[in-house]
Motif scaffolding. Sequence first.
Motif, short mmCIF file in Angstrom:
data_model
loop_
_atom_site.label_atom_id
_atom_site.label_comp_id
_atom_site.label_asym_id
_atom_site.label_seq_id
_atom_site.Cartn_x
_atom_site.Cartn_y
_atom_site.Cartn_z
N ASP B 209 126.98 108.02 37.62
CA ASP B 209 127.91 108.88 36.90
C ASP B 209 127.32 110.29 36.78
O ASP B 209 126.45 110.56 35.97
CB ASP B 209 128.16 108.28 35.51
CG ASP B 209 129.27 109.02 34.77
OD1 ASP B 209 129.35 110.25 34.92
OD2 ASP B 209 130.04 108.36 34.06
N MET B 210 127.82 111.19 37.63
CA MET B 210 127.23 112.53 37.73
C MET B 210 127.37 113.33 36.45
O MET B 210 126.49 114.11 36.10
CB MET B 210 127.89 113.31 38.88
CG MET B 210 127.46 112.81 40.23
SD MET B 210 125.68 112.85 40.37
CE MET B 210 125.37 111.23 40.98
N GLU B 211 128.48 113.12 35.76
CA GLU B 211 128.67 113.83 34.51
C GLU B 211 127.53 113.53 33.57
O GLU B 211 126.93 114.42 32.96
CB GLU B 211 129.99 113.37 33.88
CG GLU B 211 130.98 114.49 33.68
CD GLU B 211 132.26 113.92 33.11
OE1 GLU B 211 132.41 114.02 31.88
OE2 GLU B 211 133.06 113.36 33.87
N VAL B 212 127.21 112.23 33.46
CA VAL B 212 126.14 111.79 32.57
C VAL B 212 124.79 112.34 33.06
O VAL B 212 124.02 112.90 32.28
CB VAL B 212 126.10 110.25 32.49
CG1 VAL B 212 124.82 109.79 31.82
CG2 VAL B 212 127.31 109.73 31.75
N VAL B 213 124.55 112.20 34.36
CA VAL B 213 123.26 112.64 34.89
C VAL B 213 123.04 114.12 34.61
O VAL B 213 122.00 114.52 34.08
CB VAL B 213 123.18 112.36 36.40
CG1 VAL B 213 121.96 113.04 37.00
CG2 VAL B 213 123.13 110.87 36.66
N PHE B 214 124.02 114.94 34.94
CA PHE B 214 123.83 116.38 34.77
C PHE B 214 123.81 116.79 33.31
O PHE B 214 123.29 117.83 32.94
CB PHE B 214 124.88 117.16 35.57
CG PHE B 214 124.53 117.24 37.03
CD1 PHE B 214 123.82 118.33 37.53
CD2 PHE B 214 124.86 116.21 37.90
CE1 PHE B 214 123.46 118.39 38.86
CE2 PHE B 214 124.51 116.27 39.23
CZ PHE B 214 123.80 117.35 39.72
N GLU B 215 124.35 115.91 32.46
CA GLU B 215 124.34 116.19 31.03
C GLU B 215 122.97 115.92 30.42
O GLU B 215 122.49 116.69 29.59
CB GLU B 215 125.41 115.32 30.35
CG GLU B 215 125.56 115.55 28.87
CD GLU B 215 126.46 114.48 28.26
OE1 GLU B 215 127.36 113.98 28.97
OE2 GLU B 215 126.23 114.14 27.08
N ASP B 219 115.12 116.48 35.01
CA ASP B 219 114.78 116.58 36.44
C ASP B 219 115.61 115.57 37.20
O ASP B 219 115.85 114.47 36.72
CB ASP B 219 113.29 116.23 36.67
CG ASP B 219 112.38 117.24 36.03
OD1 ASP B 219 112.60 118.45 36.27
OD2 ASP B 219 111.46 116.83 35.29
N ILE B 220 116.01 115.96 38.40
CA ILE B 220 116.79 115.03 39.23
C ILE B 220 116.11 114.88 40.58
O ILE B 220 115.65 115.86 41.18
CB ILE B 220 118.24 115.54 39.42
CG1 ILE B 220 118.94 115.63 38.06
CG2 ILE B 220 119.01 114.62 40.37
CD1 ILE B 220 120.37 116.14 38.13
N ALA B 236 119.14 123.43 40.23
CA ALA B 236 118.65 123.53 41.60
C ALA B 236 119.32 122.48 42.48
O ALA B 236 119.71 122.77 43.61
CB ALA B 236 117.13 123.35 41.62
N ILE B 237 119.48 121.27 41.94
CA ILE B 237 120.09 120.19 42.73
C ILE B 237 121.55 120.51 43.01
O ILE B 237 122.06 120.34 44.12
CB ILE B 237 119.97 118.85 41.98
CG1 ILE B 237 118.50 118.42 41.89
CG2 ILE B 237 120.80 117.76 42.67
CD1 ILE B 237 117.82 118.16 43.21
N ARG B 242 121.83 121.00 51.13
CA ARG B 242 121.64 119.70 51.79
C ARG B 242 122.18 118.58 50.93
O ARG B 242 122.81 117.65 51.41
CB ARG B 242 120.15 119.45 52.05
CG ARG B 242 119.57 120.26 53.16
CD ARG B 242 118.06 120.10 53.14
NE ARG B 242 117.53 120.33 51.79
CZ ARG B 242 116.34 119.94 51.39
NH1 ARG B 242 115.55 119.26 52.18
NH2 ARG B 242 115.93 120.20 50.15
N VAL B 243 121.92 118.67 49.61
CA VAL B 243 122.40 117.63 48.72
C VAL B 243 123.92 117.60 48.72
O VAL B 243 124.54 116.54 48.80
CB VAL B 243 121.86 117.86 47.29
CG1 VAL B 243 122.45 116.85 46.33
CG2 VAL B 243 120.34 117.79 47.28
N ARG B 244 124.50 118.77 48.64
CA ARG B 244 125.96 118.84 48.65
C ARG B 244 126.53 118.18 49.88
O ARG B 244 127.45 117.38 49.80
CB ARG B 244 126.42 120.30 48.64
CG ARG B 244 126.18 120.96 47.33
CD ARG B 244 126.94 122.26 47.35
NE ARG B 244 126.71 122.98 46.12
CZ ARG B 244 127.61 123.83 45.63
NH1 ARG B 244 128.73 124.05 46.28
NH2 ARG B 244 127.36 124.45 44.51
#
Lengths: 324, 263
Positions: B209-215, B219-220, B236-237, B242-244
């Motif tokens: 769940d990206m919302e949770v991760v970025f919240e 560090d990722i 940064a991520i 490349r990640v995108r």
Amino acid sequence: MKRAAIERTMLIASAAFLLTVPWLVPAIADRFWVSVIAEILIWSLLAASVNLLFGYVGLLSFGQALFFGFGMYGVAIGVEKLALGFWPALGLGIAAPVAMAIVAGIFAVRLTWHYFAIITVVFSLIFYFLALTMKPLTGGDDGISFTLPAVFKFGGAEWGFASATFQYFFILATVALCLYALRRLLGSPLGKAFMAIRDNDVRASLIGLNVYWLRLTAFVIAGFLAGLSGALFAFFGRYASASYMFYHVSGEAVVWAIVGGAGTLFGPLVGTGLFILIREVVSTHWQHHALIVGAVAILIVIFAPRGMVGLWRDFMGRWSGGEK
Amino acid sequence: MNAPANAPILRIEGLTKHFGGLTAVDDVTLEFAPGRLHAIIGPNGAGKTTLFNLISGFLPSDSGRVFFAGREITGLKPHRISRLGIARTLQVKSVFHQLSVADNLWITAQAQRGVLNPFRSTTSYRETCEKVERVLEQLGLAALANQQAGTLSHGDIALLEIGMAISAEPKLLLLDEPICGMSPAETARTVAKIRELAQTIEIVLIEHDMEVVFEIADDITVMAQGAILASGSPQAIAADERVREAYLGRAEDEDYIEEPVRA
Ligand SMILES: Nc1ncnc2c1ncn2[C@@H]1O[C@H](COP(=O)(O)OP(=O)(O)OP(=O)(O)O)[C@@H](O)[C@H]1O
Ligand SMILES: [Mg+2]
């Protein structure tokens, strides 16, 4: 009446019955039934050993008769070949199966499920055939008969298994003590660790439980119970024989434990009682009593997967649930 | 040996794991600085869970080393690693299903002590019992204390898993998709809980769940096909091309990132 009150009443009634068996039973039926009940009590320890492994640790052993046999031979060889008294012979009848359980366990508990079941059978078969061949020590097919040593001597008086009443109470006290110890064990940290492994051994290791050691511990305790059962049975029958080490005997104990209720304290006793009573009642009239045993076992496994004690609990749950 | 205050809590060197022809974890070298909430993301099959399995000793690695708080733990048995202070939850939720909720927490707390006395009643362990009560309260599971864990809802089982991880009082907690299968309310409660825990425990979190991760992550680390694709701050991520391309998909605007489609 509340559920707890009903169960307590039943427990007290059962205890009262068991404590009065040597007088009550001859008054209403043949004296022969006293020894049948003693036999049920003895064999219930073998079923309890299957139950400790299967019902609380999740290991299905088809080899518990091995330890039963070692208990029998420990006593018989102790009395007959080493001229030991009752207590040292009983000690040998416990030490031998416990030592065997440590050795067998070191190999067996590395495995689970059918691999574990198979290795327990293999161990018991090896020693069954060894016992058959080592005639000078084990008496082979004929087994060893022995004369009973006295349990207590006080002045000129003696108490021993020669008295049916003394024998009965000695057995009852031993079995009661084992059940009490098991109950304490199951309510202890060790018991909870066993059940955690039964439910999920992967998770158990991840929370820091040493699954191998805990399984080995359970295996040795189960070996003790099965061995004690065999030792008592040797004194009860005044003999030992390799035939009791055959996996057929192990299989019967598995059926008794599962039908009575694996994972319950009294299930093995209930299952053992049911099947030995069926055997005693039916086998005098009909030689195919094994058919009835099979049918009862299959019906209970299908309709009451948690055995007779589980069936009773469901019934009580529904009944007292409806009362609220 | 006393590790300096900013020494990594967990250091992984060249960790590799093959399954037959498949390289699930491919020469991974990583350091997790203390006091920060780390998240590992990556598409399905990237090797995230396998990495946890290697760290927790659940699978043997083919090569590479793992250091926890300066001490090498490569090749130790899972229960030894657990007692050194690494707790983890499993992606496929797993509790002791026939034990009560309270007993699940009790045995998890007690297992860390190593000694399992067969002659004492579990109820006589005041400290452990009080800890169980505390965790039950904290997670809002008190009402379910005596219920068999196997009868709980999916969300409650996930909560119980976190409760078990807390009861162990670990130094490092590895969470594998802790909010998977939770309702929005449970998710909010759990995310708040993870944040609170991160104050006192080192946490590494695998989450889709990206919302949770970025919240919540400080560090990722992004994994793809067993290897580390990128590692850095959420900004940064999110900005990493490349990640995108490889994983996050098309970004609609600067700070909104679509949740990846799960297999
Ligand atoms: N025990 C195993 N045996 C064989 N292959 C495995 C094993 N465990 C994982 N794999 C394979 O290794 C690869 C990585 O799996 P892993 O579970 O680590 O991925 P993941 O990043 O956790 O994925 P997801 O997001 O779906 O949980 C997958 O291709 C998987 O099929
Ligand atoms: Mg995974």
